[in-house]
Design a protein around this motif. Structure first.
Motif, PDB file in Angstrom:
ATOM      1  N   ALA A  35      65.164   3.240 -43.373  1.00 18.45           N
ATOM      2  CA  ALA A  35      63.821   3.644 -43.767  1.00 18.45           C
ATOM      3  C   ALA A  35      63.537   3.156 -45.180  1.00 18.45           C
ATOM      4  CB  ALA A  35      63.682   5.159 -43.695  1.00 18.45           C
ATOM      5  N   SER A  36      62.331   2.634 -45.383  1.00 17.16           N
ATOM      6  CA  SER A  36      61.946   2.166 -46.718  1.00 17.16           C
ATOM      7  C   SER A  36      60.479   2.498 -46.971  1.00 17.16           C
ATOM      8  CB  SER A  36      62.170   0.660 -46.851  1.00 17.16           C
ATOM      9  OG  SER A  36      61.360  -0.046 -45.924  1.00 17.16           O
ATOM     10  N   GLY A  37      60.130   2.558 -48.254  1.00 15.29           N
ATOM     11  CA  GLY A  37      58.754   2.856 -48.622  1.00 15.29           C
ATOM     12  C   GLY A  37      58.713   3.920 -49.701  1.00 15.29           C
ATOM     13  N   THR A  38      57.556   4.596 -49.795  1.00 14.06           N
ATOM     14  CA  THR A  38      57.362   5.614 -50.823  1.00 14.06           C
ATOM     15  C   THR A  38      57.944   6.943 -50.350  1.00 14.06           C
ATOM     16  OG1 THR A  38      55.155   6.011 -49.920  1.00 14.06           O
ATOM     17  CG2 THR A  38      55.323   4.503 -51.803  1.00 14.06           C
ATOM     18  N   ILE A  39      59.269   6.979 -50.272  1.00 15.71           N
ATOM     19  CA  ILE A  39      59.991   8.110 -49.695  1.00 15.71           C
ATOM     20  C   ILE A  39      60.483   9.041 -50.772  1.00 15.71           C
ATOM     21  CG2 ILE A  39      62.018   8.773 -48.360  1.00 15.71           C
ATOM     22  CD1 ILE A  39      61.756   6.047 -46.913  1.00 15.71           C
ATOM     23  N   PHE A  40      60.159  10.320 -50.603  1.00 17.50           N
ATOM     24  CA  PHE A  40      60.729  11.342 -51.485  1.00 17.50           C
ATOM     25  C   PHE A  40      61.992  11.924 -50.869  1.00 17.50           C
ATOM     26  CE2 PHE A  40      60.962  14.516 -54.657  1.00 17.50           C
ATOM     27  CZ  PHE A  40      61.279  15.708 -54.037  1.00 17.50           C
ATOM     28  N   ASP A  41      61.930  12.206 -49.563  1.00 18.02           N
ATOM     29  CA  ASP A  41      63.072  12.807 -48.890  1.00 18.02           C
ATOM     30  C   ASP A  41      63.019  12.470 -47.399  1.00 18.02           C
ATOM     31  OD1 ASP A  41      64.290  16.146 -48.143  1.00 18.02           O
ATOM     32  OD2 ASP A  41      65.406  14.351 -48.694  1.00 18.02           O
ATOM     33  N   VAL A  42      64.195  12.285 -46.812  1.00 22.05           N
ATOM     34  CA  VAL A  42      64.282  12.058 -45.373  1.00 22.05           C
ATOM     35  C   VAL A  42      64.979  13.250 -44.745  1.00 22.05           C
ATOM     36  CG1 VAL A  42      65.100  10.559 -43.525  1.00 22.05           C
ATOM     37  CG2 VAL A  42      64.393   9.564 -45.711  1.00 22.05           C
ATOM     38  N   ARG A  43      64.326  13.901 -43.847  1.00 27.16           N
ATOM     39  CA  ARG A  43      64.904  15.074 -43.183  1.00 27.16           C
ATOM     40  C   ARG A  43      65.674  14.635 -41.940  1.00 27.16           C
ATOM     41  NH1 ARG A  43      61.787  19.278 -45.609  1.00 27.16           N
ATOM     42  NH2 ARG A  43      61.648  18.588 -47.775  1.00 27.16           N
ATOM     43  N   ARG A  88      55.478  16.771 -44.238  1.00 23.89           N
ATOM     44  CA  ARG A  88      56.514  16.004 -43.575  1.00 23.89           C
ATOM     45  C   ARG A  88      55.856  15.211 -42.446  1.00 23.89           C
ATOM     46  NH1 ARG A  88      61.487  19.521 -41.901  1.00 23.89           N
ATOM     47  NH2 ARG A  88      59.818  20.602 -40.795  1.00 23.89           N
ATOM     48  N   TYR A  89      56.131  13.921 -42.394  1.00 22.65           N
ATOM     49  CA  TYR A  89      55.551  13.038 -41.378  1.00 22.65           C
ATOM     50  C   TYR A  89      56.650  12.447 -40.511  1.00 22.65           C
ATOM     51  CZ  TYR A  89      51.312  13.268 -44.189  1.00 22.65           C
ATOM     52  OH  TYR A  89      50.213  13.713 -44.875  1.00 22.65           O
ATOM     53  N   SER A  90      56.295  12.138 -39.272  1.00 26.45           N
ATOM     54  CA  SER A  90      57.239  11.546 -38.327  1.00 26.45           C
ATOM     55  C   SER A  90      56.953  10.055 -38.187  1.00 26.45           C
ATOM     56  CB  SER A  90      57.095  12.240 -36.957  1.00 26.45           C
ATOM     57  OG  SER A  90      57.962  11.660 -36.004  1.00 26.45           O
ATOM     58  N   TYR A  91      57.990   9.256 -38.355  1.00 26.37           N
ATOM     59  CA  TYR A  91      57.864   7.806 -38.250  1.00 26.37           C
ATOM     60  C   TYR A  91      58.815   7.279 -37.175  1.00 26.37           C
ATOM     61  CZ  TYR A  91      55.277   7.980 -42.618  1.00 26.37           C
ATOM     62  OH  TYR A  91      54.349   8.251 -43.591  1.00 26.37           O
ATOM     63  N   TYR A 121      66.190   1.431 -27.544  1.00 26.36           N
ATOM     64  CA  TYR A 121      66.575   2.536 -28.415  1.00 26.36           C
ATOM     65  C   TYR A 121      65.641   2.560 -29.626  1.00 26.36           C
ATOM     66  CZ  TYR A 121      70.781   3.477 -25.741  1.00 26.36           C
ATOM     67  OH  TYR A 121      71.657   3.837 -24.744  1.00 26.36           O
ATOM     68  N   TYR A 122      65.108   3.735 -29.898  1.00 30.56           N
ATOM     69  CA  TYR A 122      64.175   3.926 -31.002  1.00 30.56           C
ATOM     70  C   TYR A 122      64.739   4.938 -31.993  1.00 30.56           C
ATOM     71  CZ  TYR A 122      60.697   1.974 -27.761  1.00 30.56           C
ATOM     72  OH  TYR A 122      60.003   1.170 -26.895  1.00 30.56           O
ATOM     73  N   CYS A 123      64.542   4.685 -33.270  1.00 31.65           N
ATOM     74  CA  CYS A 123      64.886   5.716 -34.240  1.00 31.65           C
ATOM     75  C   CYS A 123      63.608   6.407 -34.721  1.00 31.65           C
ATOM     76  CB  CYS A 123      65.680   5.161 -35.418  1.00 31.65           C
ATOM     77  SG  CYS A 123      64.762   4.152 -36.576  1.00 31.65           S
ATOM     78  N   ASN A 124      63.785   7.638 -35.079  1.00 37.76           N
ATOM     79  CA  ASN A 124      62.702   8.473 -35.589  1.00 37.76           C
ATOM     80  C   ASN A 124      63.200   9.197 -36.825  1.00 37.76           C
ATOM     81  OD1 ASN A 124      61.598  11.506 -35.597  1.00 37.76           O
ATOM     82  ND2 ASN A 124      59.982  10.153 -34.857  1.00 37.76           N
ATOM     83  N   ALA A 125      62.339   9.331 -37.811  1.00 36.11           N
ATOM     84  CA  ALA A 125      62.723  10.047 -39.024  1.00 36.11           C
ATOM     85  C   ALA A 125      61.581  10.941 -39.473  1.00 36.11           C
ATOM     86  CB  ALA A 125      63.093   9.065 -40.126  1.00 36.11           C
ATOM     87  N   GLU A 126      61.937  12.122 -39.920  1.00 31.62           N
ATOM     88  CA  GLU A 126      60.972  13.037 -40.528  1.00 31.62           C
ATOM     89  C   GLU A 126      61.060  12.828 -42.041  1.00 31.62           C
ATOM     90  OE1 GLU A 126      61.164  16.612 -37.193  1.00 31.62           O
ATOM     91  OE2 GLU A 126      62.096  16.887 -39.136  1.00 31.62           O
ATOM     92  N   ILE A 127      59.952  12.398 -42.631  1.00 29.89           N
ATOM     93  CA  ILE A 127      59.976  11.923 -44.011  1.00 29.89           C
ATOM     94  C   ILE A 127      58.932  12.638 -44.847  1.00 29.89           C
ATOM     95  CG2 ILE A 127      59.542   9.898 -45.464  1.00 29.89           C
ATOM     96  CD1 ILE A 127      60.770   8.200 -43.239  1.00 29.89           C
ATOM     97  N   VAL A 128      59.339  13.016 -46.037  1.00 30.05           N
ATOM     98  CA  VAL A 128      58.428  13.556 -47.039  1.00 30.05           C
ATOM     99  C   VAL A 128      58.129  12.420 -48.016  1.00 30.05           C
ATOM    100  CG1 VAL A 128      58.099  15.274 -48.840  1.00 30.05           C
ATOM    101  CG2 VAL A 128      59.421  15.855 -46.792  1.00 30.05           C
TER     102      VAL A 128
END
Length: 121
Positions: free
Chosen positions: A24-32, A107-110, A93-100
């Protein structure tokens, strides 16, 4: 703002192994929670494995004991080590991340773009 980039898919014989990565990359504060899903042709997308930011894991019954999910929090990356692969593991196969995000308390889902795993018999 955020991208999830997957890699590591491919063609393997039954009994073989593959390791998937998702960064994951970008303007990330936290990855849940970070989660791997898979979708076979004509079927619904199913959860494969999930891992919390603290390292707790959960697996689908069909992959328990064969797949291992792990993560590198410093690099916002999740991995899926797949051993003893079976033809029925064939799927995208897909990955999903909950990201702040930085500056946003929600919290958003990507989702990643998906990577094909094909297991031949």
């Amino acid at each position: 703002q955020v991208q999830l980039v997957e890699s590591g898919g491919g063609l393997v014989q039954a009994g073989g192994s593959l390791r998937l990565s998702c960064a994951a990359s970008g303007t990330i504060f936290d990855v849940r929670a970070m989660t791997w899903y898979r979708q076979a042709p004509g079927k619904q997308r199913d959860l494969v494995a999930t891992i919390t930011s603290g390292g707790s894991t959960n697996y689908a019954g069909s992959v328990k004991g064969r797949f291992t999910i792990s993560r590198d929090n410093a690099n916002n990356t999740v991995y899926l080590q797949m051993n003893s692969l079976k033809p029925e593991d064939t799927a995208v196969y897909y990955c999903n991340a909950e990201i702040v995000l930085v500056g946003n308390p929600r919290r958003y889902s990507y989702w990643g773009q998906g990577t094909q795993v094909t297991v031949s018999s």
